[in-house]
Structures are given as structure tokens and as C-alpha cells.
Design a protein around this motif. Sequence first.
Motif, PDB file in Angstrom:
ATOM      1  N   SER A   1     142.971  32.446  56.699  1.00 55.59           N
ATOM      2  CA  SER A   1     143.260  31.889  55.760  1.00 55.59           C
ATOM      3  C   SER A   1     144.063  29.933  55.927  1.00 55.59           C
ATOM      4  O   SER A   1     144.443  29.452  54.838  1.00 55.59           O
ATOM      5  CB  SER A   1     143.305  32.771  54.972  1.00 55.59           C
ATOM      6  N   GLU A   2     144.835  30.823  57.410  1.00 52.93           N
ATOM      7  CA  GLU A   2     146.719  29.794  56.963  1.00 52.93           C
ATOM      8  C   GLU A   2     146.793  29.158  58.608  1.00 52.93           C
ATOM      9  O   GLU A   2     147.187  28.774  58.795  1.00 52.93           O
ATOM     10  CB  GLU A   2     147.884  30.289  57.401  1.00 52.93           C
ATOM     11  N   LEU A   3     145.381  29.462  59.189  1.00 49.59           N
ATOM     12  CA  LEU A   3     145.449  28.543  60.472  1.00 49.59           C
ATOM     13  C   LEU A   3     145.443  26.867  60.419  1.00 49.59           C
ATOM     14  O   LEU A   3     145.374  26.596  58.874  1.00 49.59           O
ATOM     15  CB  LEU A   3     144.210  28.562  60.970  1.00 49.59           C
ATOM     16  N   PRO A   4     146.230  26.582  60.847  1.00 49.80           N
ATOM     17  CA  PRO A   4     146.421  24.413  60.972  1.00 49.80           C
ATOM     18  C   PRO A   4     145.682  23.807  61.403  1.00 49.80           C
ATOM     19  O   PRO A   4     144.045  24.336  61.781  1.00 49.80           O
ATOM     20  CB  PRO A   4     147.553  24.477  62.218  1.00 49.80           C
ATOM     21  N   GLU A   5     144.538  23.045  60.750  1.00 49.24           N
ATOM     22  CA  GLU A   5     143.902  21.922  60.837  1.00 49.24           C
ATOM     23  C   GLU A   5     143.427  21.184  61.914  1.00 49.24           C
ATOM     24  O   GLU A   5     142.452  21.580  62.180  1.00 49.24           O
ATOM     25  CB  GLU A   5     143.642  20.898  59.474  1.00 49.24           C
ATOM     26  N   ASP A   6     144.800  21.501  62.491  1.00 53.43           N
ATOM     27  CA  ASP A   6     144.138  19.923  63.825  1.00 53.43           C
ATOM     28  C   ASP A   6     143.815  21.165  65.148  1.00 53.43           C
ATOM     29  O   ASP A   6     143.277  21.354  65.967  1.00 53.43           O
ATOM     30  CB  ASP A   6     145.576  20.033  64.399  1.00 53.43           C
ATOM     31  N   MET A   7     144.034  22.720  64.520  1.00 54.60           N
ATOM     32  CA  MET A   7     143.616  23.566  65.888  1.00 54.60           C
ATOM     33  C   MET A   7     141.680  23.463  65.855  1.00 54.60           C
ATOM     34  O   MET A   7     141.107  23.107  64.760  1.00 54.60           O
ATOM     35  CB  MET A   7     143.908  25.149  65.396  1.00 54.60           C
ATOM     36  N   PRO A   8     141.190  24.202  67.364  1.00 54.74           N
ATOM     37  CA  PRO A   8     140.579  23.624  67.672  1.00 54.74           C
ATOM     38  C   PRO A   8     139.250  24.745  66.819  1.00 54.74           C
ATOM     39  O   PRO A   8     139.992  26.056  66.491  1.00 54.74           O
ATOM     40  CB  PRO A   8     140.061  23.755  68.641  1.00 54.74           C
ATOM     41  N   ASP A   9     138.187  24.145  66.181  1.00 48.56           N
ATOM     42  CA  ASP A   9     137.355  25.232  65.156  1.00 48.56           C
ATOM     43  C   ASP A   9     136.679  26.178  66.622  1.00 48.56           C
ATOM     44  O   ASP A   9     136.972  27.445  66.341  1.00 48.56           O
ATOM     45  CB  ASP A   9     135.558  24.624  65.533  1.00 48.56           C
ATOM     46  N   ASP A  10     136.459  26.268  68.204  1.00 49.64           N
ATOM     47  CA  ASP A  10     136.176  27.774  68.268  1.00 49.64           C
ATOM     48  C   ASP A  10     137.895  28.364  68.565  1.00 49.64           C
ATOM     49  O   ASP A  10     137.102  29.811  68.642  1.00 49.64           O
ATOM     50  CB  ASP A  10     136.066  27.197  70.548  1.00 49.64           C
ATOM     51  N   LEU A  11     138.546  28.113  68.496  1.00 44.68           N
ATOM     52  CA  LEU A  11     139.882  28.900  69.034  1.00 44.68           C
ATOM     53  C   LEU A  11     139.950  29.314  67.003  1.00 44.68           C
ATOM     54  O   LEU A  11     140.605  30.995  67.047  1.00 44.68           O
ATOM     55  CB  LEU A  11     141.382  27.798  68.850  1.00 44.68           C
ATOM     56  N   LYS A  12     139.858  28.681  66.392  1.00 48.19           N
ATOM     57  CA  LYS A  12     140.027  29.116  64.855  1.00 48.19           C
ATOM     58  C   LYS A  12     138.384  30.540  64.811  1.00 48.19           C
ATOM     59  O   LYS A  12     138.710  30.763  63.995  1.00 48.19           O
ATOM     60  CB  LYS A  12     139.495  27.932  63.498  1.00 48.19           C
ATOM     61  N   GLN A  13     137.255  31.064  65.021  1.00 45.98           N
ATOM     62  CA  GLN A  13     136.824  30.834  65.246  1.00 45.98           C
ATOM     63  C   GLN A  13     136.635  32.474  65.728  1.00 45.98           C
ATOM     64  O   GLN A  13     136.345  33.121  66.127  1.00 45.98           O
ATOM     65  CB  GLN A  13     134.986  30.322  65.688  1.00 45.98           C
ATOM     66  N   HIS A  14     137.475  31.940  67.562  1.00 41.06           N
ATOM     67  CA  HIS A  14     137.720  33.223  67.850  1.00 41.06           C
ATOM     68  C   HIS A  14     139.359  34.159  66.932  1.00 41.06           C
ATOM     69  O   HIS A  14     138.555  35.578  67.010  1.00 41.06           O
ATOM     70  CB  HIS A  14     138.778  32.726  69.355  1.00 41.06           C
ATOM     71  N   ILE A  15     139.672  33.373  66.994  1.00 38.24           N
ATOM     72  CA  ILE A  15     140.601  34.120  65.924  1.00 38.24           C
ATOM     73  C   ILE A  15     140.072  35.144  64.637  1.00 38.24           C
ATOM     74  O   ILE A  15     140.470  36.479  64.225  1.00 38.24           O
ATOM     75  CB  ILE A  15     142.130  33.372  65.349  1.00 38.24           C
ATOM     76  N   SER A  16     139.580  34.074  63.700  1.00 36.44           N
ATOM     77  CA  SER A  16     138.765  35.141  63.096  1.00 36.44           C
ATOM     78  C   SER A  16     137.401  35.913  63.092  1.00 36.44           C
ATOM     79  O   SER A  16     137.747  37.246  62.661  1.00 36.44           O
ATOM     80  CB  SER A  16     137.505  34.222  61.978  1.00 36.44           C
ATOM     81  N   SER A  17     137.502  36.717  64.493  1.00 40.79           N
ATOM     82  CA  SER A  17     136.546  37.107  65.353  1.00 40.79           C
ATOM     83  C   SER A  17     137.543  38.419  65.680  1.00 40.79           C
ATOM     84  O   SER A  17     137.122  39.846  65.597  1.00 40.79           O
ATOM     85  CB  SER A  17     136.283  37.061  65.950  1.00 40.79           C
ATOM     86  N   LEU A  18     138.601  38.185  65.355  1.00 37.64           N
ATOM     87  CA  LEU A  18     139.500  39.876  65.814  1.00 37.64           C
ATOM     88  C   LEU A  18     140.005  40.457  64.621  1.00 37.64           C
ATOM     89  O   LEU A  18     140.239  39.837  63.150  1.00 37.64           O
ATOM     90  CB  LEU A  18     140.326  39.013  66.046  1.00 37.64           C
ATOM     91  N   ASN A  19     140.636  41.852  64.577  1.00 34.45           N
ATOM     92  CA  ASN A  19     141.057  42.525  63.328  1.00 34.45           C
ATOM     93  C   ASN A  19     142.557  43.140  63.589  1.00 34.45           C
ATOM     94  O   ASN A  19     142.386  42.846  64.848  1.00 34.45           O
ATOM     95  CB  ASN A  19     139.960  44.061  63.260  1.00 34.45           C
ATOM     96  N   GLY A  20     143.044  43.375  62.738  1.00 34.33           N
ATOM     97  CA  GLY A  20     144.438  43.853  62.609  1.00 34.33           C
ATOM     98  C   GLY A  20     145.523  43.035  63.463  1.00 34.33           C
ATOM     99  O   GLY A  20     145.252  41.542  64.243  1.00 34.33           O
ATOM    100  N   THR A  21     146.436  43.863  64.803  1.00 33.60           N
ATOM    101  CA  THR A  21     146.708  43.214  65.577  1.00 33.60           C
ATOM    102  C   THR A  21     146.690  42.564  66.441  1.00 33.60           C
ATOM    103  O   THR A  21     147.825  41.788  67.374  1.00 33.60           O
ATOM    104  CB  THR A  21     147.861  45.068  65.735  1.00 33.60           C
ATOM    105  N   ALA A  22     144.942  43.156  66.468  1.00 40.94           N
ATOM    106  CA  ALA A  22     145.194  41.995  67.674  1.00 40.94           C
ATOM    107  C   ALA A  22     145.458  40.613  67.686  1.00 40.94           C
ATOM    108  O   ALA A  22     144.828  39.644  69.146  1.00 40.94           O
ATOM    109  CB  ALA A  22     143.466  42.159  68.319  1.00 40.94           C
ATOM    110  N   ARG A  23     145.375  40.274  66.556  1.00 45.79           N
ATOM    111  CA  ARG A  23     145.563  38.816  66.441  1.00 45.79           C
ATOM    112  C   ARG A  23     147.326  38.148  66.948  1.00 45.79           C
ATOM    113  O   ARG A  23     147.540  37.398  66.262  1.00 45.79           O
ATOM    114  CB  ARG A  23     145.547  38.654  64.782  1.00 45.79           C
ATOM    115  N   ASN A  24     147.303  39.370  66.554  1.00 49.35           N
ATOM    116  CA  ASN A  24     149.411  38.848  67.353  1.00 49.35           C
ATOM    117  C   ASN A  24     149.391  38.210  68.429  1.00 49.35           C
ATOM    118  O   ASN A  24     150.586  39.047  69.651  1.00 49.35           O
ATOM    119  CB  ASN A  24     149.605  39.931  66.438  1.00 49.35           C
ATOM    120  N   ASN A  25     149.256  37.301  68.762  1.00 42.79           N
ATOM    121  CA  ASN A  25     148.948  36.150  69.972  1.00 42.79           C
ATOM    122  C   ASN A  25     149.395  35.146  69.941  1.00 42.79           C
ATOM    123  O   ASN A  25     149.571  34.497  68.911  1.00 42.79           O
ATOM    124  CB  ASN A  25     148.142  36.110  70.783  1.00 42.79           C
TER     125      ASN A  25
END
Length: 316
Positions: free
Chosen positions: A202-226
Motif C-alpha cells: 500500500s506504500e509503493l511509489p506511483e512511478d514504480m513499474p506495475d509488474d514490479l508492484k504485482q510481484h511485491i504484492s504476490s510475496l508474503n512476510g519477510t520475503a518482501r524485504n528486498n
Amino acid sequence: MATTDKMDYEIPSYMVRPPTYGKWESVRLGIWNPTTKQFLGRTAKSWGGIILFYLIFYAALAALFAICIQGLYLSLNENSPTWQKDQSLIGDNPGMGFRPIAKDVETAGSLVWYVASDENSVKEWTDSLNAYLEPYTQKGGQNQKVCDYDNAAGDKVCVVEIDKWDPCTASHNYGFNNSKPCFFIKLNKIFGWQPEIYNDPSELPEDMPDDLKQHISSLNGTARNNIWVSCHGENPADKENIGPLDYFPKSRGFASYYYPFTNKKGYLSPLVAVQLTNPKLNVLINIECRAWAKNIRYSKMKSEREGSVHLEVLID
């Protein structure tokens, strides 16, 4: 007529014409004059004085230099720089780099140009990658351990797991011979720098590519710590010509457990392999890759590029 007596007096030496010597005699007397006891134009007393002067002069100079060096060493720490992050010349915003690079960087710049059907052309680039990745392929390095998001390095450093780059490996020629080349992205090391992660969808920047936003949303918990990585064609034509991209490891970023860099023995910067799976041939493709973290500033100005790296690919 008065007479004048001749007066006897000694003629001063500076008024006496010096004797005339031949060339060899002049050289011999210049080296050693037995009359004046001079060696190379100086007496023993004169030589002693000048030698003593220079001995004292250079001894004092050496002592001053030693004091300065010792003072410098006392101000340095072998394990950490004196000036860090925003207090240092490199600042607190990590730059990005890529490999492979051309042998003649001054001429080729950031261009990766090769002929896929030419073994020698392919080998030039794969050899460059092999040399750069050699430290990563040496198994069982000192002070290293396999980490994950719930298992940090502690007193050791985290191994960069090269099997997660497959198929961007030497056994596959990094895809160069199949016109599907891989290049590796890295972040420059800054001592003590800790990334602030985008791990909340919910805090991803607007100019971040949509495919990257979808990828981050598909991960859970600590797997997002990148620290996330995205690459794209810079211009409209490049976006059409670049084709689909694959990222390895599949996490699509630099795992947070590799940070901060504290100069521990055996540390290797994490890498992200990016593969062009279907690029258009015989066309120059301009590519920009960007790192995403809350404390990575981004600037696209070529003279002051921050938080990103630019390269060109041409496959014939």
C-alpha cells in the motif's frame, strides 16, 4: 736629478695569471689537487661540513615524515572509514553498476555489442563475466554462511548463492550464444548503509513499474524485504525492442540480509542477473535499471545519475 729606489713588494695572488694546464691535467687537478689538498674542489673540512649538514637536514626531514605518518595511522581504523555516509565524499546514496563491460571502456562506454553466431565474439563477453564472477564461484569461502530472511549473518557474511542465477550461468554461456544475453546488476558498497525497504504494497511509489508492484504484492512476510530492481527500455522504441525480461534470483532484488556492509572478511556484494529473453536483433537497445528503496534517491540526469544504471545492447 733625484733617483727613486725600487720598492720590493709581493704581488697579490688574484693578480697572478693562473698557470695553463692541458685538458688531462685540468681534469686530474679537478679531482685531486695535491697543492691545496682539495678533492673535487673542496677540502676535507669543507666536505665534512656539507655532509654533516645534509645528514642533519635529511634526518630531521625523515623524522617529520615519520611523525606525520604515525599521526595518520593513529587516526585511521582498519575496519571502518573515519568519515561515513553523508559525511564522506561518496555520500549515502549507493550508485549502481553492471557487468559485463567492454575491455576498452573509454571507446565502447556502456555498450554490449556482439555477434551471436561468432564464437569469438561471444567468448569475449563470457570470459569477462567469468573473470568478474570468479570470487562468487569459489565454494566454501572463509567466514561465510547461507542466510535467509529469518537467519541473518551474525558475525559472518552471507553467501551469494549462484545457483539462483540459473540460466544466467557459465554453463549456459550466460545466454549470449542464444541471443538471450544476461547482465548482472550490483549496488556500490557504502559502509554502514542500511536500506529502508518498500515492503508494504500500500506504500509503493506511483512511478514504480506495475509488474514490479504485482510481484511485491504476490510475496508474503519477510520475503518482501528486498531492495527491488526494475529494468526497462529508456525510449519508446527501446520499450518495443527490448522484449520480456527475467530476473534472477526470482526475488527480483537484493535481499536485505546482505546489509549493512561493514567490511567483514569474505563479503561479496549481492548481484541480480537480468536476462533479455527475446530482444530485437540488429538494433541498438538503450536500457535503464533502477534500484528501489525509500532511502535510494533517483536521478536520470546522465551527468549525475543516481539510483540507476544505463547500458546499451546490440546483438548482430
